[in-house]
Design an enzyme around this catalytic site. Sequence first.
Site, PDB file in Angstrom:
ATOM      1  N   GLU A   1      35.767  50.486  56.051  1.00  0.00           N
ATOM      2  CA  GLU A   1      36.804  49.463  55.937  1.00  0.00           C
ATOM      3  C   GLU A   1      37.142  49.222  54.469  1.00  0.00           C
ATOM      4  O   GLU A   1      36.243  49.080  53.629  1.00  0.00           O
ATOM      5  CB  GLU A   1      36.324  48.137  56.541  1.00  0.00           C
TER       6      GLU A   1
ATOM      7  N   TYR B   1      30.782  53.075  57.190  1.00  0.00           N
ATOM      8  CA  TYR B   1      29.915  52.821  58.348  1.00  0.00           C
ATOM      9  C   TYR B   1      29.779  53.978  59.337  1.00  0.00           C
ATOM     10  O   TYR B   1      29.126  53.824  60.367  1.00  0.00           O
ATOM     11  CB  TYR B   1      30.392  51.578  59.098  1.00  0.00           C
TER      12      TYR B   1
ATOM     13  N   CYS C   1      68.155  24.320  50.636  1.00  0.00           N
ATOM     14  CA  CYS C   1      69.556  24.190  50.210  1.00  0.00           C
ATOM     15  C   CYS C   1      70.248  22.942  50.746  1.00  0.00           C
ATOM     16  O   CYS C   1      71.403  22.677  50.385  1.00  0.00           O
ATOM     17  CB  CYS C   1      70.347  25.434  50.623  1.00  0.00           C
TER      18      CYS C   1
ATOM     19  N   SER D   1      39.609  52.871  68.737  1.00  0.00           N
ATOM     20  CA  SER D   1      39.185  51.490  68.542  1.00  0.00           C
ATOM     21  C   SER D   1      37.993  51.201  69.450  1.00  0.00           C
ATOM     22  O   SER D   1      37.711  51.956  70.386  1.00  0.00           O
ATOM     23  CB  SER D   1      40.337  50.536  68.856  1.00  0.00           C
ATOM     24  N   LEU D   2      37.293  50.105  69.178  1.00  0.00           N
ATOM     25  CA  LEU D   2      36.128  49.737  69.973  1.00  0.00           C
ATOM     26  C   LEU D   2      36.508  48.704  71.025  1.00  0.00           C
ATOM     27  O   LEU D   2      37.415  47.895  70.823  1.00  0.00           O
ATOM     28  CB  LEU D   2      35.039  49.150  69.078  1.00  0.00           C
TER      29      LEU D   2
ATOM     30  N   CYS E   1      67.913  21.686  55.612  1.00  0.00           N
ATOM     31  CA  CYS E   1      67.139  22.773  55.014  1.00  0.00           C
ATOM     32  C   CYS E   1      66.435  22.287  53.757  1.00  0.00           C
ATOM     33  O   CYS E   1      67.092  21.721  52.867  1.00  0.00           O
ATOM     34  CB  CYS E   1      68.055  23.952  54.678  1.00  0.00           C
TER      35      CYS E   1
ATOM     36  N   LYS F   1      25.980  50.263  68.099  1.00  0.00           N
ATOM     37  CA  LYS F   1      26.162  51.698  68.346  1.00  0.00           C
ATOM     38  C   LYS F   1      24.846  52.312  68.806  1.00  0.00           C
ATOM     39  O   LYS F   1      23.791  52.030  68.216  1.00  0.00           O
ATOM     40  CB  LYS F   1      26.617  52.426  67.068  1.00  0.00           C
TER      41      LYS F   1
ATOM     42  N   ASP G   1      36.169  42.781  58.356  1.00  0.00           N
ATOM     43  CA  ASP G   1      37.561  42.526  58.713  1.00  0.00           C
ATOM     44  C   ASP G   1      38.473  43.086  57.627  1.00  0.00           C
ATOM     45  O   ASP G   1      38.892  42.387  56.705  1.00  0.00           O
ATOM     46  CB  ASP G   1      37.791  41.025  58.876  1.00  0.00           C
TER      47      ASP G   1
ATOM     48  N   CYS H   1      68.313  27.325  59.416  1.00  0.00           N
ATOM     49  CA  CYS H   1      69.308  26.975  58.400  1.00  0.00           C
ATOM     50  C   CYS H   1      70.457  27.972  58.550  1.00  0.00           C
ATOM     51  O   CYS H   1      70.247  29.180  58.372  1.00  0.00           O
ATOM     52  CB  CYS H   1      68.715  27.062  56.998  1.00  0.00           C
TER      53      CYS H   1
ATOM     54  N   CYS I   1      71.423  30.217  50.841  1.00  0.00           N
ATOM     55  CA  CYS I   1      70.067  29.679  50.835  1.00  0.00           C
ATOM     56  C   CYS I   1      69.135  30.707  50.180  1.00  0.00           C
ATOM     57  O   CYS I   1      68.983  31.823  50.703  1.00  0.00           O
ATOM     58  CB  CYS I   1      69.626  29.398  52.273  1.00  0.00           C
TER      59      CYS I   1
ATOM     60  N   GLU J   1      25.303  46.455  63.305  1.00  0.00           N
ATOM     61  CA  GLU J   1      25.999  46.413  62.027  1.00  0.00           C
ATOM     62  C   GLU J   1      26.959  45.234  61.987  1.00  0.00           C
ATOM     63  O   GLU J   1      27.400  44.740  63.034  1.00  0.00           O
ATOM     64  CB  GLU J   1      26.819  47.702  61.811  1.00  0.00           C
TER      65      GLU J   1
ATOM     66  N   GLU K   1      29.659  47.589  26.735  1.00  0.00           N
ATOM     67  CA  GLU K   1      29.211  48.964  26.538  1.00  0.00           C
ATOM     68  C   GLU K   1      29.970  49.924  27.447  1.00  0.00           C
ATOM     69  O   GLU K   1      30.352  51.036  27.036  1.00  0.00           O
ATOM     70  CB  GLU K   1      27.706  49.064  26.819  1.00  0.00           C
ATOM     71  N   PHE K   2      30.211  49.477  28.689  1.00  0.00           N
ATOM     72  CA  PHE K   2      30.981  50.306  29.624  1.00  0.00           C
ATOM     73  C   PHE K   2      32.389  50.543  29.069  1.00  0.00           C
ATOM     74  O   PHE K   2      32.905  51.671  29.095  1.00  0.00           O
ATOM     75  CB  PHE K   2      31.056  49.621  30.997  1.00  0.00           C
ATOM     76  N   ASP K   3      33.031  49.479  28.594  1.00  0.00           N
ATOM     77  CA  ASP K   3      34.392  49.598  28.070  1.00  0.00           C
ATOM     78  C   ASP K   3      34.442  50.536  26.853  1.00  0.00           C
ATOM     79  O   ASP K   3      35.411  51.293  26.680  1.00  0.00           O
ATOM     80  CB  ASP K   3      34.933  48.218  27.680  1.00  0.00           C
TER      81      ASP K   3
ATOM     82  N   LYS L   1      32.685  39.913  68.996  1.00  0.00           N
ATOM     83  CA  LYS L   1      33.471  39.101  68.066  1.00  0.00           C
ATOM     84  C   LYS L   1      32.908  37.677  68.017  1.00  0.00           C
ATOM     85  O   LYS L   1      32.652  37.058  69.052  1.00  0.00           O
ATOM     86  CB  LYS L   1      34.951  39.062  68.495  1.00  0.00           C
TER      87      LYS L   1
ATOM     88  N   LYS M   1      30.630  43.705  61.466  1.00  0.00           N
ATOM     89  CA  LYS M   1      32.004  44.181  61.679  1.00  0.00           C
ATOM     90  C   LYS M   1      32.881  43.571  60.584  1.00  0.00           C
ATOM     91  O   LYS M   1      33.200  42.385  60.611  1.00  0.00           O
ATOM     92  CB  LYS M   1      32.520  43.784  63.060  1.00  0.00           C
TER      93      LYS M   1
ATOM     94  N   ASP N   1      29.227  45.026  30.230  1.00  0.00           N
ATOM     95  CA  ASP N   1      30.653  45.338  30.391  1.00  0.00           C
ATOM     96  C   ASP N   1      31.231  45.903  29.093  1.00  0.00           C
ATOM     97  O   ASP N   1      32.064  46.813  29.116  1.00  0.00           O
ATOM     98  CB  ASP N   1      31.430  44.082  30.797  1.00  0.00           C
TER      99      ASP N   1
END
Length: 665
Positions: A170, A222, A406, A80-81, A403, A285, A115, A421, A427, A111, A33-35, A309, A113, A31
């Site tokens: 995604e 994907y 308040c 959509s699927l 509440c 698929k 979220d 409330c 409030c 594959e 060296e990258f910086d 799902k 899925k 990290d």
Amino acid sequence: MNEKERILQLRSQLHEHNRRYYVMNQPAISDQEFDMLMRELQQLEERHPELADPYSPTQRVGSDLQEGFTQVAHRYPMLSLANTYSEQDVRDWYDSVSRGLGGEPFEVCCELKYDGLSISLTYEDGRLVRAVTRGDGVHGDDVTLNVRTIKSIPLVVGAEAPRQFEIRGEILMPWASFERLNREREAAEEPLFANPRNAASGTLKSLDARVVAARGLDAYLYYLLGEELPAEGHFENLQAARQWGFKISEGMRKVTSVEQIADFINYWDTERRNLPVATDGIVLKVNSLRQQRSLGFTAKSPRWAIAYKFKAEREQTRLLEVTYQVGRTGAVTPVANMEPVQLAGTTVRRATLNNEDFIKSFDLHIGDMVYVEKGGEIIPKIVGVNIDERPVVAQPVSFVRRCPECGTPLVRYDGEAVWYCPNDTGCPPQIKGRIEHFIARKAMNIDSLGPETVDEYYRRGLIKNVADLYDIDVQQINGDGSRTKSAQRIVAGIAKSREVSFERVVFALGIRFVGETSARLLARHFKTMDALMQASLQELQEVDGIGEVMAASIVAYFHNADNLRIVERLRACGLQFALSQEQTAAASDKLSGKSIVISGVFQHHSRDEYKLIIEQNGGKNVGSISGKTSFVLAGDNMGPAKLEKAQKLGVQIVTEDEFLGMLGS
């Protein structure tokens, strides 16, 4: 080597190191060296502004110069699927594919899925030129500036990639980033995100790309589209995309039988809990692109793909206490605080309890062992109680009557399951919530502000109500002098909101139960704020769509002295308190009694403008087609589902030009 050559060399090196770290998980340097390389490039670019390049690795940090999002048409619709929770449905789908291909052998690509938030990335000549959200499947928001900050998405790809292609996937927030973000928000007493998907979506839609850069989003790709793809197989195309620099899931497998699909599902139903990101199922698929084209699409989804799902994960834990949250409208929501439990990849400590009736339905007691699920892998909820393990001394949960913010006694309206409330002017959560509502896009559209800024200004004492916004100046916002441009943009955005139309001002007031449509109906009927303020309960109920509860809420709002002071201050600030002459002059009854559905993209006016035109001419906007629909105002790319339903019910389809002709325009 001169400095120009060194800049080009450093950019190439850093792109490769980003790919190895964020995509391949195989860093080649430390990290530190990258910086050091990054700092060297930044210094060289500062000395050579003429060599500025938006695709440079230094631009990953984002910019605060971003405005609202532009809608872009998808070259290929993002459908959509079809979803299923049953392995038998998967078998039925497999059989239907076989029949659709006339018994021809086929492979299925299995594959994970993920979220997250669907994204479409377009590359031309090796560079990322556009990133667009799914939107409605036909059009999406252009979020290119934000996506450029996500380090696992390459800004440039290898020369072996096609000259032009689109890749979809995604945008995700890993569990580690999600939990870190919520810890930070909790420490700052800010509302927590419910789940990584909501956090990723809210982050990607931020109008400040620096926020996106700081929150650690990730991306898995994907699906590859284009005219010059490297292979005829979907799986093979993704393997090629991996070589170009894209993050492609290792959890992919080609299979040739439904039994192998079942093995894949069963394996990942357990193993997914060890992944660094949220998954909620399996996508299947047909692998051959030729066979995909042969199978085609239904109105909503491809016939060659299906999503399985996972069933919601359930765990048992102990209920420690119930606390209460107050929302913008004053609605009080009970929250279960529980012993920490691992559920769907994250540590769960809280779950919503909805309302008092929900608590009573489970006869909840403090100390109960409760069953917790994540509905659809998203929001934790209590789904049952283990009565056998209830402690002898356990006390039933008793809903608060004051509440928690308040101390005001709560009220419950007839027909409502929620306690409120009523102290909407004193409030704190309601005050901040009303300001956030006031600045929203569909209200005053002050897009230079956001919830975090509102919270900061409230804590600093700059705003205590919506009228205070119009008193803020650049010097107050700027504070230590480090945010001049941002402060100027905010003040300009507030000033511009004075031009927002009267019906949106009515909506922006945040009167309880008055939504966007109701506000428009009220504005059209009463035409001025004074007439609305003076309307009686009976006069309000004479407006189509305004019931007794809403009418009573409006009367109560304008009889509250604090509200009246705010309204008068807004009037003095120059907000629109009446319909414009153009709006009142255009009114007619040519569409009186007609219920109209709008669908598609239009040439002469926007959808919102057509909604206004319909109402100006006595018509009623409705969202879905039924036997009572008078006609559909259809533009280009009308939704296929709406078209099919209109044809089935015999509802007339009216083009844009035909509609304007009906009005004599």
